[in-house]
Design a protein around this motif. Structure first.
Motif, mmCIF file in Angstrom:
data_model
loop_
_atom_site.group_PDB
_atom_site.id
_atom_site.type_symbol
_atom_site.label_atom_id
_atom_site.label_comp_id
_atom_site.label_asym_id
_atom_site.label_seq_id
_atom_site.Cartn_x
_atom_site.Cartn_y
_atom_site.Cartn_z
ATOM 1 N N TYR A 609 0.872 -1.163 0.000
ATOM 2 C CA TYR A 609 0.000 0.000 0.000
ATOM 3 C C TYR A 609 0.905 1.208 0.000
ATOM 4 O O TYR A 609 1.637 1.439 0.983
ATOM 5 N N GLY A 610 0.926 1.957 -1.113
ATOM 6 C CA GLY A 610 1.885 3.047 -1.175
ATOM 7 C C GLY A 610 1.594 4.019 -2.312
ATOM 8 O O GLY A 610 0.598 3.916 -3.021
ATOM 9 N N ASP A 611 2.522 4.969 -2.472
ATOM 10 C CA ASP A 611 2.414 5.982 -3.514
ATOM 11 C C ASP A 611 3.317 5.535 -4.662
ATOM 12 O O ASP A 611 4.541 5.475 -4.528
ATOM 13 N N LYS A 612 2.706 5.205 -5.760
ATOM 14 C CA LYS A 612 3.433 4.612 -6.880
ATOM 15 C C LYS A 612 4.550 5.530 -7.386
ATOM 16 O O LYS A 612 5.680 5.097 -7.597
ATOM 17 N N VAL A 613 4.213 6.801 -7.538
ATOM 18 C CA VAL A 613 5.189 7.759 -8.063
ATOM 19 C C VAL A 613 6.361 7.905 -7.098
ATOM 20 O O VAL A 613 7.526 7.889 -7.488
ATOM 21 N N ARG A 614 6.036 8.028 -5.788
ATOM 22 C CA ARG A 614 7.086 8.248 -4.797
ATOM 23 C C ARG A 614 7.960 7.017 -4.611
ATOM 24 O O ARG A 614 9.170 7.133 -4.419
ATOM 25 N N LEU A 615 7.356 5.814 -4.669
ATOM 26 C CA LEU A 615 8.166 4.599 -4.570
ATOM 27 C C LEU A 615 9.085 4.489 -5.799
ATOM 28 O O LEU A 615 10.247 4.092 -5.674
ATOM 29 N N GLY A 616 8.560 4.865 -6.950
ATOM 30 C CA GLY A 616 9.362 4.876 -8.168
ATOM 31 C C GLY A 616 10.531 5.844 -8.007
ATOM 32 O O GLY A 616 11.662 5.557 -8.411
ATOM 33 N N GLN A 617 10.243 6.972 -7.358
ATOM 34 C CA GLN A 617 11.273 7.981 -7.111
ATOM 35 C C GLN A 617 12.386 7.407 -6.219
ATOM 36 O O GLN A 617 13.564 7.625 -6.476
ATOM 37 N N VAL A 618 11.982 6.650 -5.189
ATOM 38 C CA VAL A 618 12.973 6.026 -4.304
ATOM 39 C C VAL A 618 13.851 5.072 -5.110
ATOM 40 O O VAL A 618 15.088 5.114 -5.040
#
Lengths: 720, 124
Positions: A609-618
């Motif tokens: 459960y997360g923010d797709k864009v922000r996880l991609g950023q990580v």
């Protein structure tokens, strides 16, 4: 003995038992008998009489008994004397001693010309008393009933029953002679019933017949007497019978109470000897009054002075009774030393308890006053409400800030009057919950003052529980008008800050968007062919504009992360997909550096459960870091593994590595390892990554074997 | 075949011009507006096939413009792509809430942006 209550029987039995001794009957078939034996003999001839009575009296005389022989037909008084004289050589000695009397029946039974049972009975008792007083062991008697007429039979049978009843209580042995010829069947039955033993001559020999009915009654009586005796003896109370104040009976406990182990020494002694001198007069007066039939308290206390001189407090319960025909006192005495001690202790304890209570009450009042004063000092409102919603207490602040006073509370003031009408339902429900057991609550309400003006407040309330029962609610009311002001101010500041960041980002980025946009437009070739020399000059412009844009983005992200203004767009997503997409995004760069990229991602949906864009950023931050610090031809490995409750994503490289000392500082903004090659970057990537991972509930860490040995960055993210 | 007409709304003249050049290069007919009012007027008058709308503008924001476009029956069906230099999630969410068909962060990759525009015009 006149009465026949159990006590009488009991004491009679005990009395008798005290002098149990067997006497020689002188009759061979009978043997020894105790005092109180009542025998009869059925005879036919004069010889039958002499055969039994001569040895009977001989034994009596020889054993220090006073003997009385009442004779009648067919044996005259002279014949009796003659027969005795023949059998007892020293009869004259007994005569001189006055130990034997022989009367004709007329002289004894019918002195007044007719048979008077009560007089006869009284006569026997007097004879016994006199005999004992004269030093004889008791009385042995014999009577013949030959004289008895049929008409007198009923009276005589009653008399015999009375004798049988009486004889057991005295030191007497009686033998009654009945003519068999003159007795019909019914008379024989009467005689057998009245006597314990009957002697009958059969075929020339005397036989003893024990009457079954009599035996049964005696056994039953003895058994019941035994039981009562045992009860008396088992009693822990000292039980005694006194005649006047003389002890005539006492049980074992009574003897022990007086300090004796052998009670035989006590029979006959004056009980007053054992009463403490100061109580002696009282006990004496009461005993005599009681026996004389006077009204005396049944229960009272006095002190006993024991044999060894020590005194014991006793409680006595005394009753007047008749004992051996005399007025007597039956007493139950109980040692109340322990009770007295406990009473004293209780008295002392209760006195100290009273003192303690007084002290505690004082302290309580003091403590109550202290808390009251403290409560009044509080700048907040403190209140109490009972379970009927009545306001029962307000502290000083409560009164000044609401305008309500003691008088209003006394008159009865509903707590809801203090809340704005639109909040009544909410307040009522809260009240219900608190009374039903909710521990504590804090809610915002609009408080209404007595003058109808209002102020916003937070009400903290908790149930008042007394002995497991909720009896009301108490709490604190904080006026939050000031706090609301501060909050507004803070919100204002926050808004201004957000606004600033937004504007700054916009204003900084907008010119860069133009720079990069136009440069890329030219480079795209859509405006005309771009010669190599021009391309070489335009590309750095585009690249640096790009870098500047990223720097601004990271900086703003960091700022917003630190002020909790950055909001994640949370959704259920597949972590594997996020990882694959970021690998695709970096692939061109990796290929450009001729590096190898391997990935070990499970071929499954990894739910998080997360923010797709922000996880991609990580992911992208970690990947671009790796490729930047890994020389051409190096290798980058991406791996995803799972644990019970989380996924672990790691990005490893074969790059320049990190000295251990620098590992902890890697995630700080703008941190650069000293003396490393200059690498393009914002210096903020890892800081932003760390914060984003943390916001997702995961952790990020870096590992390296050291300089030149590559590095591994790992972050975790909880499973959905 | 008639050229598709795109209305580009941005308060920055340089950016309006940049996008204009790029979209013309892609074969579209482009009209521009430098603020919200102008955008609404031109949209109503010219009935473009698509609006490329910047969010952060003085006076009337892109959100307000989009809301008005969607309220007006004449322009309600015109697809709107909103764009901003801000990459905030809340902006993206809000854009879709007011009826945007897509959201692009500036500076956008020209080729990627061209694909998005093409897809929307084809009704994908």
């Amino acid at each position: 003995m006149m009465g026949s209550s159990w006590l009488d029987q009991c004491y009679g039995e005990a009395h008798k038992q005290a002098r149990v001794e067997l006497r020689k009957s002188g009759i061979a078939v009978v043997g020894d008998v105790p005092w109180g034996t009542h025998l009869c003999q059925f005879y036919q001839t004069r010889e039958d009489l002499l055969d039994v009575l001569v040895p009977y009296f001989k034994a009596g005389l020889e054993n220090n008994e006073f003997c009385m022989w009442i004779t009648s037909e067919p044996l005259k008084v002279e014949d009796a004397w003659a027969s005795l004289r023949k059998a007892i050589t020293n009869l004259e000695d007994y005569l001189r001693n006055g130990q034997i009397e022989i009367f004709d029946y007329a002289q004894w039974y019918a002195r007044s010309g007719r048979f008077e049972p009560s007089r006869v009975l009284q006569g026997w008792v007097e004879k016994e008393t006199r005999a004992v007083n004269r030093g004889f062991d008791g009385l042995r008697l014999s009577g013949n009933t030959f004289w008895l007429q049929k008409k007198d039979w009923r009276d005589f049978a009653d008399y015999e029953a009375a004798v049988d009843n009486l004889i057991g209580k005295y030191r007497m042995i009686a033998l009654c002679s009945y003519s068999l010829d003159r007795s019909g069947a019914s008379e024989i039955i009467d005689v057998m019933t009245a006597h314990r033993l009957a002697l009958i001559r059969r075929e020339g020999k005397w036989e003893v017949v024990e009457t079954a009915e009599h035996k049964r009654m005696e056994d039953a009586l003895r058994e019941s007497q035994e039981q009562f005796r045992e009860l008396l003896e088992a009693s822990k109370d000292g039980i005694s019978v006194n005649i006047e104040t003389k002890l005539v009976y006492l049980n074992k406990s009574c003897a022990e109470l007086l300090g004796f182990s052998d009670r035989s020494q006590l029979v006959g002694r004056d009980f007053l000897e054992f009463v403490a001198p100061e109580d002696r007069e009282m006990v004496k007066t009461r005993s005599l009054a009681r026996e004389g039939g006077g009204e005396v308290p049944a229960l009272y206390e006095f002190k006993i002075q024991r044999k060894d001189g020590t005194t014991v407090p006793v409680e006595t319960h005394a009753t007047a009774i008749e004992y051996q025909g005399k007025r007597a006192t039956l007493s139950f005495r109980r040692d109340i030393t322990e009770r007295k001690r406990m009473e004293e202790e209780l008295r002392r304890y209760s006195a100290s308890l009273e003192q303690l209570v007084a002290e505690r009450t004082g302290k309580l009042a003091q403590s109550e006053r202290r808390f009251r004063e403290l409560v009044d000092l509080l700048p907040q409102i403190v209140f109490e409400i009972d379970d009927k919603d009545n306001l029962t207490f307000l502290n000083q602040t409560g009164m000044t800030s609401t305008g309500y006073g003691e008088d209003d509370l006394r008159r009865g003031l509903s707590a809801f009057q203090m809340f704005a009408p639109q909040e009544h339902d909410r307040a009522r429900e809260k009240m219900r919950n608190l009374l039903a057991g909710e521990k504590v609550s804090s809610d915002e309400y609009t408080v209404v003052r007595k003058d109808r003006s209002t102020f916003p407040a937070i009400v903290y309330a908790a149930p008042v529980v007394v002995e497991n029962r909720t009896v009301g609610v108490r709490g604190v009311v904080c006026d939050i008008i000031e706090r609301q002001g501060i909050q507004k101010e803070r919100l204002g500041l926050q808004a201004a800050k957000t606004n600033f960041i937004t504007s700054a980002t916009h204003e900084l980025k907008t010119p860069l968007v133009s720079i990069k946009g136009y440069t890329d437009l030219v480079l795209s070739g859509s405006l005309g062919e771009v010669p190599a020399w021009l391309r070489n000059s335009l590309e750095p412009i585009s690249r640096n504009a790009e870098r500047m844009l990223r720097l601004i983005s990271d900086l703003m992200d960091l700022q917003r992360l630190d002020t909790a203004m950055l909001k994640l767009a949370m959704e259920n997503l597949d972590l594997a997909e996020v990882v694959r997409e970021s690998i695709e995004d970096i692939l061109l760069v990796v290929k450009g550096k001729k590096q190898q990229l391997e990935s070990e991602v499970p071929n499954a949906v990894l739910k998080v459960y997360g923010d797709k864009v922000r996880l991609g950023q990580v992911m992208l931050n970690l990947l671009s870091n790796s490729t930047k610090f890994t020389p051409e031809g190096g290798k980058i490995t991406v791996a995803v593994s799972q644990e019970a409750d989380r996924f672990r994503v790691s990005v490893s490289d074969t790059g320049i590595g990190i000295e251990e000392d620098y590992l902890p500082q890697l995630f700080e903004p703008f941190f650069k390892i000293p003396k490393t090659i200059h690498v393009e970057g914002t210096g903020l990537g890892l800081s932003v990554a760390k914060r984003l991972v943390k916001m997702h509930g995961g952790e990020i860490s870096a590992e390296s074997e050291g300089e030149g040995k590559g590095a591994t960055f790992t972050f975790t993210i909880p499973k959905a | 075949l008639q050229k598709k007409r795109i209305l580009v709304v941005d308060d920055e003249a340089d950016i309006r011009n940049l996008i204009n050049i790029f979209l013309r290069g892609k074969g579209y007919e482009v009209t521009t507006a430098s603020n919200g009012d102008e955008a609404l007027t031109k949209a109503a008058l010219e009935k473009p096939d698509l609006v490329l709308l910047d969010i952060l503008m003085p006076e009337m924001s892109g959100f307000d413009v989009c809301t008005s476009l969607k309220k007006n029956a004449d322009t309600a069906r015109v697809p709107v792509i909103m764009c901003s230099v801000l990459a905030r999630n809340e902006d993206r969410t809000k854009a879709f809430q007011v009826g945007a068909a897509s959201y692009l962060t500036k500076p956008f990759n020209f080729e990627a942006a061209a694909r998005v525009i093409e897809d929307i015009l084809r009704g994908k």
